[in-house]
Write a protein that holds these residues in place. Structure first.
Motif, short mmCIF file in Angstrom:
data_model
loop_
_atom_site.label_atom_id
_atom_site.label_comp_id
_atom_site.label_asym_id
_atom_site.label_seq_id
_atom_site.Cartn_x
_atom_site.Cartn_y
_atom_site.Cartn_z
N ALA A 8 0.83 -1.21 0.00
CA ALA A 8 0.00 0.00 0.00
C ALA A 8 0.86 1.25 0.00
O ALA A 8 0.50 2.26 -0.62
N PHE A 9 2.00 1.20 0.67
CA PHE A 9 2.90 2.34 0.65
C PHE A 9 3.44 2.56 -0.77
O PHE A 9 3.45 3.69 -1.27
N ALA A 10 3.84 1.47 -1.41
CA ALA A 10 4.33 1.57 -2.80
C ALA A 10 3.22 2.10 -3.71
O ALA A 10 3.45 2.99 -4.54
N ASN A 11 2.02 1.57 -3.55
CA ASN A 11 0.85 2.02 -4.31
C ASN A 11 0.64 3.51 -4.11
O ASN A 11 0.45 4.26 -5.06
N SER A 12 0.69 3.96 -2.87
CA SER A 12 0.43 5.36 -2.54
C SER A 12 1.49 6.28 -3.15
O SER A 12 1.16 7.37 -3.64
N VAL A 13 2.73 5.85 -3.13
CA VAL A 13 3.80 6.66 -3.73
C VAL A 13 3.57 6.78 -5.24
O VAL A 13 3.73 7.86 -5.81
N VAL A 55 0.61 6.54 -6.81
CA VAL A 55 -0.55 7.42 -6.99
C VAL A 55 -0.11 8.88 -6.87
O VAL A 55 -0.45 9.72 -7.71
N TRP A 56 0.64 9.19 -5.82
CA TRP A 56 1.11 10.55 -5.61
C TRP A 56 2.02 11.01 -6.76
O TRP A 56 1.86 12.13 -7.28
N LEU A 57 2.96 10.16 -7.17
CA LEU A 57 3.88 10.53 -8.26
C LEU A 57 3.15 10.80 -9.57
O LEU A 57 3.45 11.77 -10.26
N PHE A 58 2.19 9.93 -9.92
CA PHE A 58 1.43 10.14 -11.14
C PHE A 58 0.70 11.48 -11.10
O PHE A 58 0.63 12.18 -12.10
N GLY A 59 0.17 11.83 -9.93
CA GLY A 59 -0.51 13.12 -9.78
C GLY A 59 0.49 14.27 -9.80
O GLY A 59 0.28 15.27 -10.49
N ASP A 60 1.59 14.12 -9.07
CA ASP A 60 2.58 15.19 -8.97
C ASP A 60 3.27 15.46 -10.30
O ASP A 60 3.59 16.60 -10.63
N VAL A 111 -7.69 12.75 -15.94
CA VAL A 111 -8.16 12.14 -14.69
C VAL A 111 -7.80 13.06 -13.53
O VAL A 111 -6.66 13.48 -13.39
N SER A 112 -8.80 13.38 -12.71
CA SER A 112 -8.62 14.28 -11.57
C SER A 112 -8.24 13.51 -10.32
O SER A 112 -9.01 13.41 -9.37
N MET A 113 -7.06 12.93 -10.32
CA MET A 113 -6.53 12.24 -9.14
C MET A 113 -5.13 12.76 -8.92
O MET A 113 -4.21 12.39 -9.64
N SER A 114 -4.99 13.62 -7.94
CA SER A 114 -3.69 14.23 -7.67
C SER A 114 -3.59 14.53 -6.18
O SER A 114 -3.61 15.68 -5.76
N PRO A 115 -3.50 13.48 -5.36
CA PRO A 115 -3.50 13.69 -3.91
C PRO A 115 -2.17 14.26 -3.40
O PRO A 115 -1.12 14.07 -4.00
N ALA A 116 -2.26 14.93 -2.27
CA ALA A 116 -1.06 15.39 -1.58
C ALA A 116 -0.55 14.24 -0.72
O ALA A 116 -1.33 13.47 -0.17
N ALA A 144 0.14 12.56 5.87
CA ALA A 144 -0.11 11.45 6.79
C ALA A 144 -1.59 11.08 6.81
O ALA A 144 -1.94 9.89 6.84
N SER A 145 -2.47 12.08 6.76
CA SER A 145 -3.91 11.79 6.82
C SER A 145 -4.40 11.07 5.58
O SER A 145 -5.39 10.35 5.63
N TRP A 146 -3.75 11.26 4.46
CA TRP A 146 -4.11 10.53 3.23
C TRP A 146 -3.45 9.16 3.22
O TRP A 146 -4.05 8.17 2.84
N LEU A 147 -2.21 9.09 3.70
CA LEU A 147 -1.42 7.86 3.64
C LEU A 147 -1.86 6.81 4.66
O LEU A 147 -1.95 5.62 4.32
N TYR A 148 -2.12 7.22 5.88
CA TYR A 148 -2.39 6.28 6.97
C TYR A 148 -3.53 5.30 6.66
O TYR A 148 -3.34 4.08 6.75
N PRO A 149 -4.73 5.75 6.29
CA PRO A 149 -5.80 4.77 6.04
C PRO A 149 -5.49 3.87 4.85
O PRO A 149 -5.88 2.70 4.83
N ARG A 150 -4.78 4.37 3.87
CA ARG A 150 -4.41 3.56 2.71
C ARG A 150 -3.50 2.42 3.13
O ARG A 150 -3.63 1.29 2.65
#
Length: 130
Positions: free
Chosen positions: A15-20, A22-27, A36-41, A44-50
């Motif tokens: 999930a950490f790899a997935n989140s990085v 997701v963030w990189l593709f958006g960044d 596609v409107s997916m560009s999360p910051a 911690a609040s976004w990362l923790y539940p993921r």
């Protein structure tokens, strides 16, 4: 118990790899370039539940399915969180329509790619933890 802890931890790492990714593709503007409107910051609040949900989904790897083929197993098991994201989370929790189509036409493809990263990283982590 040791096996379950390994599965959970591997799912968290996936999930950490997935989140990085997701963030990189958006960044990097990859998702935006494809409409596609997916560009999360990366917070911690976004990362923790993921990461927690990734660990919970990691328990799926207890299934005796393609144990000698980690890429195939990771790919197949990644379809479970993909379907939940597309057909439960997006329409009912995030109110972004079936398969998140309100975020863009290629949203399902990105969700598949992101969850594939989770599945393969989780599977390889389990394989090399032995």
């Amino acid at each position: 118990m040791k096996r379950l802890l390994i599965l959970f931890a591997a799912g968290c790492l996936g999930a950490f790899a997935n989140s990085v990714v997701v963030w990189l593709f958006g960044d990097l503007g990859i998702t935006k370039a494809l409409g596609v409107s997916m560009s999360p910051a990366l917070t911690a609040s976004w990362l923790y539940p993921r990461i927690v949900w990734g660990g919970i989904w990691g328990l799926l790897f207890i299934l005796p399915l393609l144990n000698s083929r980690p890429f195939a197993k990771g790919t197949i098991l990644s379809l479970f969180p993909t379907m939940v994201q597309l057909f439960i989370v997006f329409p009912y929790k995030a109110h972004k329509g079936i398969a998140g189509m309100e975020l863009g036409v290629f949203t399902p493809a990105f969700v598949f790619i992101y969850n594939w990263v989770w599945g393969v990283v989780t599977s390889l982590t389990i394989r090399y933890s032995k």
